[in-house]
Motif scaffolding. Structure first.
Motif, PDB file in Angstrom:
ATOM      1  N   UNK A 586       0.808  -1.214   0.000  1.00 54.79           N
ATOM      2  CA  UNK A 586       0.000   0.000   0.000  1.00 54.79           C
ATOM      3  C   UNK A 586       0.848   1.274   0.000  1.00 54.79           C
ATOM      4  N   UNK A 587       2.135   1.161  -0.381  1.00 56.00           N
ATOM      5  CA  UNK A 587       3.022   2.318  -0.350  1.00 56.00           C
ATOM      6  C   UNK A 587       3.943   2.260  -1.563  1.00 56.00           C
ATOM      7  N   UNK A 630      10.370  13.458  -6.882  1.00 59.22           N
ATOM      8  CA  UNK A 630      10.040  12.411  -5.914  1.00 59.22           C
ATOM      9  C   UNK A 630       8.527  12.420  -5.728  1.00 59.22           C
ATOM     10  N   UNK A 631       7.920  11.269  -5.856  1.00 56.32           N
ATOM     11  CA  UNK A 631       6.476  11.157  -5.632  1.00 56.32           C
ATOM     12  C   UNK A 631       6.191   9.889  -4.838  1.00 56.32           C
ATOM     13  N   UNK A 632       5.380  10.018  -3.801  1.00 56.64           N
ATOM     14  CA  UNK A 632       5.034   8.847  -2.997  1.00 56.64           C
ATOM     15  C   UNK A 632       3.571   8.927  -2.583  1.00 56.64           C
ATOM     16  N   UNK A 633       2.945   7.764  -2.465  1.00 58.32           N
ATOM     17  CA  UNK A 633       1.561   7.678  -2.011  1.00 58.32           C
ATOM     18  C   UNK A 633       1.427   6.510  -1.048  1.00 58.32           C
ATOM     19  N   UNK A 634       0.703   6.729   0.049  1.00 59.92           N
ATOM     20  CA  UNK A 634       0.466   5.707   1.059  1.00 59.92           C
ATOM     21  C   UNK A 634      -1.035   5.599   1.298  1.00 59.92           C
ATOM     22  N   UNK A 635      -1.554   4.379   1.247  1.00 59.73           N
ATOM     23  CA  UNK A 635      -2.975   4.124   1.474  1.00 59.73           C
ATOM     24  C   UNK A 635      -3.150   3.397   2.800  1.00 59.73           C
ATOM     25  N   UNK A 636      -3.982   3.939   3.675  1.00 62.52           N
ATOM     26  CA  UNK A 636      -4.205   3.341   4.987  1.00 62.52           C
ATOM     27  C   UNK A 636      -4.999   2.045   4.839  1.00 62.52           C
ATOM     28  N   UNK A 637      -4.591   1.030   5.583  1.00 61.10           N
ATOM     29  CA  UNK A 637      -5.314  -0.243   5.608  1.00 61.10           C
ATOM     30  C   UNK A 637      -6.028  -0.458   6.940  1.00 61.10           C
ATOM     31  N   UNK A 638      -5.784   0.410   7.911  1.00 58.76           N
ATOM     32  CA  UNK A 638      -6.472   0.358   9.200  1.00 58.76           C
ATOM     33  C   UNK A 638      -6.751   1.789   9.642  1.00 58.76           C
ATOM     34  N   UNK A 639      -7.590   1.934  10.661  1.00 57.59           N
ATOM     35  CA  UNK A 639      -7.972   3.270  11.082  1.00 57.59           C
ATOM     36  C   UNK A 639      -9.043   3.817  10.162  1.00 57.59           C
ATOM     37  N   UNK A 641      -9.473   2.914   6.536  1.00 54.40           N
ATOM     38  CA  UNK A 641      -9.072   2.220   5.309  1.00 54.40           C
ATOM     39  C   UNK A 641      -9.677   2.893   4.088  1.00 54.40           C
ATOM     40  N   UNK A 642      -8.872   2.991   3.033  1.00 54.23           N
ATOM     41  CA  UNK A 642      -9.310   3.668   1.825  1.00 54.23           C
ATOM     42  C   UNK A 642      -8.823   5.097   1.717  1.00 54.23           C
ATOM     43  N   UNK A 643      -8.284   5.642   2.824  1.00 49.27           N
ATOM     44  CA  UNK A 643      -7.735   6.994   2.808  1.00 49.27           C
ATOM     45  C   UNK A 643      -6.300   6.953   2.288  1.00 49.27           C
ATOM     46  N   UNK A 644      -5.981   7.796   1.300  1.00 54.14           N
ATOM     47  CA  UNK A 644      -4.642   7.852   0.717  1.00 54.14           C
ATOM     48  C   UNK A 644      -4.055   9.238   0.903  1.00 54.14           C
ATOM     49  N   UNK A 645      -2.767   9.258   1.232  1.00 58.18           N
ATOM     50  CA  UNK A 645      -2.016  10.497   1.367  1.00 58.18           C
ATOM     51  C   UNK A 645      -0.824  10.431   0.437  1.00 58.18           C
ATOM     52  N   UNK A 646      -0.558  11.533  -0.246  1.00 58.58           N
ATOM     53  CA  UNK A 646       0.564  11.554  -1.175  1.00 58.58           C
ATOM     54  C   UNK A 646       1.261  12.894  -1.168  1.00 58.58           C
ATOM     55  N   UNK A 647       2.511  12.888  -1.620  1.00 62.97           N
ATOM     56  CA  UNK A 647       3.287  14.127  -1.684  1.00 62.97           C
ATOM     57  C   UNK A 647       4.314  14.010  -2.793  1.00 62.97           C
TER      58      UNK A 647
END
Length: 723
Positions: A586-587, A630-639, A641-647
């Motif tokens: 997820x990252x 540089x580009x990265x995205x992380x998708x939460x699997x708990x807390x 779930x379905x929320x993605x943060x990127x920068x």
């Protein structure tokens, strides 16, 4: 006494799940009859991690993973395009090392690869769709963008040595799907799109993409509009044979914006309001494109055949007024006149290749033989209103003169053309249990250029078409030092024809040639989920075509006032680093860095009565020495779930804004920051991209040395519904 029970039939591929109530009475035997109900299911998404991407269209090496090919290919996948909500080619190429864009003034993207431009305003020779020569604007029909760096003549023939850009189009998936997306954003962005597909029968699959895009700009009176539909149909004739038919219909209209007045230094430009528009409010580029392509594939078992037949027809009308800085009056003049250009571009391309594998002892040969032909015609007509009297102020520009040129009429009786023929052979031999791979190949290229005279047109006395031909080699190797670490190296040449009679004094131009040496190392990590490449290249372009103005006081619309020469040579040397993949399921992370310098050799240009200018030893403009993304995205699997943060972080070093490398026109380094917030729940997804969060103010340089201010901070949002 009775009880109620429920029978649940587990879903199997091709059948529905069912929950059936059953009443069972005491002491009685109850029979239950169950009829399985058919259903069309498709499997959940299967995610394949790692760097072993096939690069069939870009490298012509069948079934070869990227790390086994001694070529520089950068792939911007659909996943990354969606994460960044890339709307333009510039958005996509931001993620690729060694690539920069200079001011397009609204017509098309002008791209440098490894320091060398790949054709003014995006010539068709350096752009491909599914590997064949077609020049189409970037839009939602693109599945991924491939950048093949360095001389590509072994594969494509008539190209600039910097590299080529190849679009891989979306194809039918083979199962039912439909999604609707609505993009909106600051500065009037409005962009609805649809992507749907499915099965018409066991053998026929379809896909349909459509988009309408409309946008304003932070620049006054600057707008852009695009409408596109892209249907595609795949006929699986048998397990070994398929035919894909795809079409592209596109209309786009953009305001021609030269940015700040031509002739001002960057220091002067910075004092003006960046929102000021100095051109003609109705000065537009209107393009209408029709394209169709047929791809036929057959698997013989040991060998595979693929034939791509494509045709495109594009009509473009350009209406342009040049804002010139009058330093004596400190205002804007339109002394270059009002200009209209009408062109009709027809491109026919066919590519036939045969690939396969043969064993000779312990050596496995990955073979390719191919023949390609393309025919390109582009009749052009021009009209000028010259000069336009009057002008406007620097602070509050307004259009005050309505003396405009008329729309030109094309003369179809005289049609310039270029016909290309190429024959490719290639063998990648694998030894030592595939640890060592040696690539040997060559291409014979033949170019026929001239003008077709028909109807009332009279062929000049002694007229002859121009024929040029050359054989160009390509050599390369890869060697696995240890498991996951691969060394590679390559040598390649390019060969590009120059149109006959490009200018006075150059009646018999030489072909433009290029060569490149490259070597590097590739590393695979995290069980193939993550990888990187470090490379060094040395690239040279010879017989560069340059123009001089014979009479500085003459009419710039007169082609006879220009003189061409081919004395110059351009070189570029540097290093590139590419890192991408999945740190976790997820990252993901994409990173690219480049450092290189260009140099001009033996280039002296004279304009009119002025003293000759020697550009030797200078750097080519529009090329930052350093570039980092540089580009990265992380998708939460708990807390949540379905929320993605990127920068994202996009850094660009200093670059010269003119050919003389003057300090006053150096475009200073900058670091831009982007951010992403997305949330996906069932069949709904909301996404917001915050671009240029730190509101960097920077410029690009156009081909006429004007400076074009770039977008400030803006937000792009999207809502996607999947059915």
């Amino acid at each position: 006494m009775f009880c109620i029970s429920y029978l649940w039939t587990s879903p199997k591929l091709g059948f529905q799940e069912q929950l059936i109530p059953v009443i069972v009475e005491h002491g009685q035997i109850t029979e239950v009859s169950i009829v399985l109900l058919e259903a069309n299911y498709h499997l959940n998404e299967v995610v394949i991690h790692g760097q072993k991407r096939r690069t069939l269209y870009a490298t012509r090496i069948h079934n070869a993973p990227l790390e086994k090919t001694p070529v520089s290919v950068n792939i911007v996948p659909r996943e990354l395009l969606d994460q960044q909500q890339a709307i333009s080619l510039e958005d996509a190429l931001r993620n690729v090392s060694g690539v920069s864009k200079f001011g397009s003034y609204g017509l098309s993207d002008n791209i440098n690869i490894r320091g060398l431009d790949i054709g003014l305003s995006g010539g068709a020779e350096n752009y491909r769709v599914n590997g064949v020569m077609l020049r189409t604007p970037y839009s939602d029909y693109v599945e991924e963008v491939q950048v093949l760096k360095g001389p590509a003549s072994i594969l494509y023939g008539d190209v600039e040595p910097g590299g080529i850009i190849n679009y891989v189009s979306k194809k039918p998936k083979g199962f039912k799907h439909m999604s609707f997306e609505m993009k909106t954003g600051t500065y009037g962005l409005y962009r609805p799109s649809i992507d749907l597909g499915g099965r018409l029968s066991d053998q026929l699959n379809y896909r349909f993409n459509a988009v309408y895009g409309s946008s304003e700009s932070f620049r006054d009176d600057v707008t852009s509009n695009q409408f596109m539909i892209a249907p595609s149909l795949t006929w699986n004739i048998s397990q070994r044979t398929s035919l894909n038919v795809e079409a592209l219909l596109m209309n786009n209209e953009v305001t021609i914006d030269w940015g700040m007045p031509i002739g001002m230094t960057l220091e002067q430009v910075k004092k003006l309001d960046p929102s000021n528009f100095y051109g003609y409010p109705n000065g537009n580029s209107e393009g209408d494109l029709r394209m169709m392509a047929l791809t036929f594939e057959h698997d013989f078992g040991q060998f595979q055949m693929r034939n791509v037949l494509a045709f495109s027809h594009q009509v473009r009308l350009i209406h342009d007024v040049y804002p010139i800085y009058d330093s004596d009056a400190d205002r804007i003049a339109y002394s270059f006149g009002d200009y209209k250009e009408l062109s009709r571009t027809n491109t026919f391309s066919n590519f036939l290749e045969l690939t396969g594998q043969v064993l000779t002892g312990r050596v496995r040969h990955n073979l390719m033989a191919a023949i390609d032909v393309s025919h390109f015609t582009r009749p052009v007509a021009y009209n000028f209103a010259f000069p336009i009297e009057g002008g406007t102020t620097l602070d509050s520009p307004t259009w005050e003169n309505n003396t405009l040129s008329s729309t030109p009429i094309l003369n179809d009786d005289e049609s310039p053309f270029t016909t290309r023929l190429g024959i490719n052979i290639q063998d990648m031999a694998s030894l030592l249990e595939d640890r060592l791979n040696i690539l040997l190949g060559g291409r014979y290229s033949r170019f026929l250029t001239g003008t077709m005279y028909r109807g009332d047109a009279t062929e000049p006395d002694g007229y002859e078409d121009t024929i040029e031909s050359k054989f160009t080699p390509r050599l390369g190797f890869t060697f696995d030092i240890v498991d996951g670490t691969t060394l590679y190296g390559s040598y390649a040449e390019s060969f590009s024809s120059v149109a006959p009679n490009p200018g006075r004094g150059l009646d018999d131009p030489k072909p433009q040639e290029g060569d490149q040496i490259e070597f590097g190392v590739r590393q695979s990590l995290l069980e193939g989920r993550f990888g990187g490449t470090l490379s060094y290249f040395d690239l040279t372009r010879k017989n560069v075509l340059q123009y001089e103005i014979i009479d500085a006081n003459g009419n710039i619309s007169d082609p006879g006032n220009y003189r061409a020469n081919q004395s110059a040579q351009h070189s570029s040397r540097g290093v590139e680093i590419e890192i991408n993949g999945k740190l976790m399921e997820n990252w993901n992370l994409y990173a690219a860095f480049s450092y290189f310098k260009t140099e001009v050799e033996n280039e002296v240009v004279q304009s009119g009565d002025s003293e000759p200018v020697d550009y030797s030893g200078l750097e080519l403009p529009n090329n930052p020495n350093t570039k980092l993304s540089i580009w990265t995205q992380y998708t939460l699997t708990s807390g949540i779930p379905g929320l993605s943060l990127g920068a994202g972080l996009f850094q660009q070093g200093d670059m010269y804004g003119d050919r003389l490398n003057t300090d006053a026109n150096v475009i200073e380094a900058f670091t831009r920051v982007d951010a992403l917030l997305a949330y996906e729940y069932k069949n709904l997804k909301f996404q917001a991209n915050f671009q240029n969060v730190n509101n960097v103010e920077t410029f690009q340089r156009s081909i006429f040395d004007s400076f074009v201010p770039q977008f400030p901070r803006r937000i792009v949002t999207s809502l996607t519904i999947q059915f």
